[in-house]
Design a protein around this motif. Structure first.
Motif, short mmCIF file in Angstrom:
data_model
loop_
_atom_site.label_atom_id
_atom_site.label_comp_id
_atom_site.label_asym_id
_atom_site.label_seq_id
_atom_site.Cartn_x
_atom_site.Cartn_y
_atom_site.Cartn_z
N ASP A 85 -14.39 -3.96 21.16
CA ASP A 85 -14.32 -2.38 21.38
C ASP A 85 -12.97 -1.92 21.58
O ASP A 85 -12.56 -0.88 21.19
CB ASP A 85 -15.41 -2.00 22.38
N LEU A 86 -12.34 -2.47 22.67
CA LEU A 86 -10.80 -2.33 22.95
C LEU A 86 -9.98 -2.07 21.92
O LEU A 86 -9.40 -1.41 21.38
CB LEU A 86 -10.54 -3.13 23.94
N VAL A 87 -10.23 -3.08 20.77
CA VAL A 87 -9.36 -3.09 19.73
C VAL A 87 -9.79 -1.96 18.68
O VAL A 87 -8.89 -1.39 18.13
CB VAL A 87 -9.54 -4.50 19.14
N PRO A 91 -6.24 4.00 20.04
CA PRO A 91 -5.95 5.53 19.75
C PRO A 91 -4.41 5.37 18.79
O PRO A 91 -4.19 6.36 18.34
CB PRO A 91 -5.83 6.26 20.93
N PHE A 92 -3.86 4.32 18.95
CA PHE A 92 -2.68 3.88 18.17
C PHE A 92 -2.61 3.09 16.69
O PHE A 92 -1.87 1.95 16.96
CB PHE A 92 -1.55 3.55 19.08
N PRO A 93 -3.60 3.30 15.87
CA PRO A 93 -3.53 2.28 15.04
C PRO A 93 -2.28 1.93 14.07
O PRO A 93 -2.25 0.83 13.83
CB PRO A 93 -4.83 2.81 14.10
N ASP A 94 -1.79 3.05 13.90
CA ASP A 94 -0.50 3.10 13.11
C ASP A 94 0.66 2.26 13.79
O ASP A 94 1.51 1.14 13.39
CB ASP A 94 0.23 4.54 12.66
N GLU A 95 0.72 2.60 15.11
CA GLU A 95 1.61 1.89 15.81
C GLU A 95 1.13 0.23 16.06
O GLU A 95 2.05 -0.49 16.04
CB GLU A 95 1.85 2.43 17.52
N ALA A 96 0.01 -0.13 16.21
CA ALA A 96 -0.50 -1.36 16.32
C ALA A 96 -0.10 -2.36 15.05
O ALA A 96 0.25 -3.15 15.50
CB ALA A 96 -2.08 -1.16 16.38
N LYS A 97 -0.05 -1.51 13.93
CA LYS A 97 0.33 -2.39 12.55
C LYS A 97 1.82 -2.41 12.61
O LYS A 97 2.36 -3.46 12.05
CB LYS A 97 -0.14 -1.57 11.34
N PRO A 100 3.70 -3.89 16.93
CA PRO A 100 2.49 -4.35 17.96
C PRO A 100 3.20 -4.65 19.18
O PRO A 100 2.29 -4.55 20.41
CB PRO A 100 1.75 -5.26 17.30
N SER A 101 4.44 -5.05 19.30
CA SER A 101 5.00 -5.86 20.53
C SER A 101 5.24 -4.61 21.43
O SER A 101 5.58 -4.81 22.60
CB SER A 101 5.99 -6.60 20.31
N HIS A 102 5.13 -3.35 20.82
CA HIS A 102 5.69 -2.33 21.93
C HIS A 102 4.23 -1.25 22.17
O HIS A 102 4.60 -0.34 22.74
CB HIS A 102 6.85 -1.28 21.37
N LEU A 103 3.24 -1.97 21.90
CA LEU A 103 1.98 -1.15 22.13
C LEU A 103 1.27 -1.96 23.31
O LEU A 103 1.03 -3.34 23.11
CB LEU A 103 1.07 -1.05 21.15
N LEU A 104 1.00 -1.43 24.30
CA LEU A 104 0.20 -2.27 25.47
C LEU A 104 -1.14 -1.47 25.76
O LEU A 104 -1.28 -0.43 25.71
CB LEU A 104 0.90 -2.10 26.67
N ALA A 105 -2.10 -2.31 25.96
CA ALA A 105 -3.36 -1.95 26.56
C ALA A 105 -3.23 -2.39 28.18
O ALA A 105 -2.94 -3.36 28.41
CB ALA A 105 -4.51 -2.69 25.68
N MET A 106 -3.47 -1.51 28.87
CA MET A 106 -3.62 -1.72 30.41
C MET A 106 -4.90 -1.71 30.62
O MET A 106 -5.83 -0.57 30.72
CB MET A 106 -2.88 -0.41 30.99
N MET A 107 -5.50 -2.59 31.41
CA MET A 107 -6.85 -2.87 31.85
C MET A 107 -6.70 -2.77 33.42
O MET A 107 -6.11 -3.33 34.12
CB MET A 107 -7.05 -4.14 31.66
N ALA A 108 -7.39 -1.80 33.78
CA ALA A 108 -7.61 -1.52 35.34
C ALA A 108 -8.99 -2.41 35.45
O ALA A 108 -9.68 -2.35 34.61
CB ALA A 108 -7.81 -0.16 35.47
N LYS A 109 -9.58 -2.47 36.82
CA LYS A 109 -10.39 -3.04 37.15
C LYS A 109 -11.77 -2.34 36.88
O LYS A 109 -13.02 -2.92 36.47
CB LYS A 109 -10.74 -3.55 38.62
N ARG A 110 -11.74 -1.15 37.02
CA ARG A 110 -12.98 -0.23 36.54
C ARG A 110 -12.40 0.79 35.68
O ARG A 110 -11.31 1.22 35.56
CB ARG A 110 -13.28 0.61 37.84
N ILE A 174 -3.32 -8.81 22.41
CA ILE A 174 -4.64 -8.50 22.34
C ILE A 174 -5.42 -8.98 21.15
O ILE A 174 -6.47 -9.44 21.34
CB ILE A 174 -4.59 -7.00 22.31
N LEU A 175 -4.78 -9.08 20.20
CA LEU A 175 -5.39 -9.66 18.78
C LEU A 175 -5.46 -11.15 18.93
O LEU A 175 -6.54 -11.57 18.55
CB LEU A 175 -4.37 -9.23 17.78
#
Length: 181
Positions: A85-87, A91-97, A100-110, A174-175
């Motif tokens: 679901d995270l993938v 919200p940045f699909p163009d940047e991900a393609k 990708p090395s400049h796009l971060l997903a930040m995970m919080a505990k909650r 992430i991928l």
């Protein structure tokens, strides 16, 4: 047996929290986890787990890592379905393609609240940089068009804005984790 992804915060970064990934894998296997795999040297683990999941698994791993390695670190756990679901909702699909090395997903505990996300967006905007933040399902994504290393949008800034610890992974990682899960 469900597939879980565990992210250890601040492991093998800047000389802190040094843990050999082979030792980490061996230890997790000794604790009864199955098919344990790591990605890179920064505390990314994919494993099969029975019983424990979510917050209980995070707490268990944090306690075990402190006992075995003397490592006091936050652990963020997501199921393979949550990771998918995270993938899928990035919200940045163009940047991900494209970058990708400049796009971060930040995970919080909650999950991140709307108020905390708005605070983060304001803090990022105040830095004067070109970074862009996005949110989906209580998760934060940050695009660093000029690179991460010199950005004024630091993990400390993100944690202050969100009110708690986070750990980030670039889109390539992430991928890779999604593929292993």
């Amino acid at each position: 047996m469900t597939t879980q992804i565990a992210l250890l915060r601040a492991v093998n970064v800047g000389g802190r929290g040094k843990v050999a990934m082979a030792d980490l894998r061996d230890y997790l296997v000794s604790l009864g986890f199955a098919n344990v795999r790591t990605v890179l040297q920064s505390g990314n683990v994919v494993m099969g787990a029975d019983g424990l999941k979510g917050v209980k698994l995070e707490q268990f791993l944090e306690g075990e890592f402190l006992k075995r390695f003397g490592l006091r670190t936050d652990v963020v756990v997501r199921s393979a379905a949550e990771w998918d679901d995270l993938v899928a909702t990035n919200p940045f699909p163009d940047e991900a393609k494209r970058d990708p090395s400049h796009l971060l997903a930040m995970m919080a505990k909650r999950p991140v609240t709307r108020k905390a996300f708005d605070t983060l967006r304001s803090a990022v905007s105040a830095t004067g940089g070109r970074e862009t933040v996005g949110e989906s399902g209580g998760r934060v994504y940050i695009y660093f068009p000029d690179g991460i290393g010199r950005s004024r949008v630091t993990t400390a800034l993100v944690e202050r804005a969100l009110g708690g610890p986070v750990t980030g992974r670039n889109w390539n990682t992430i991928l890779k984790l999604a593929e292993l899960a």
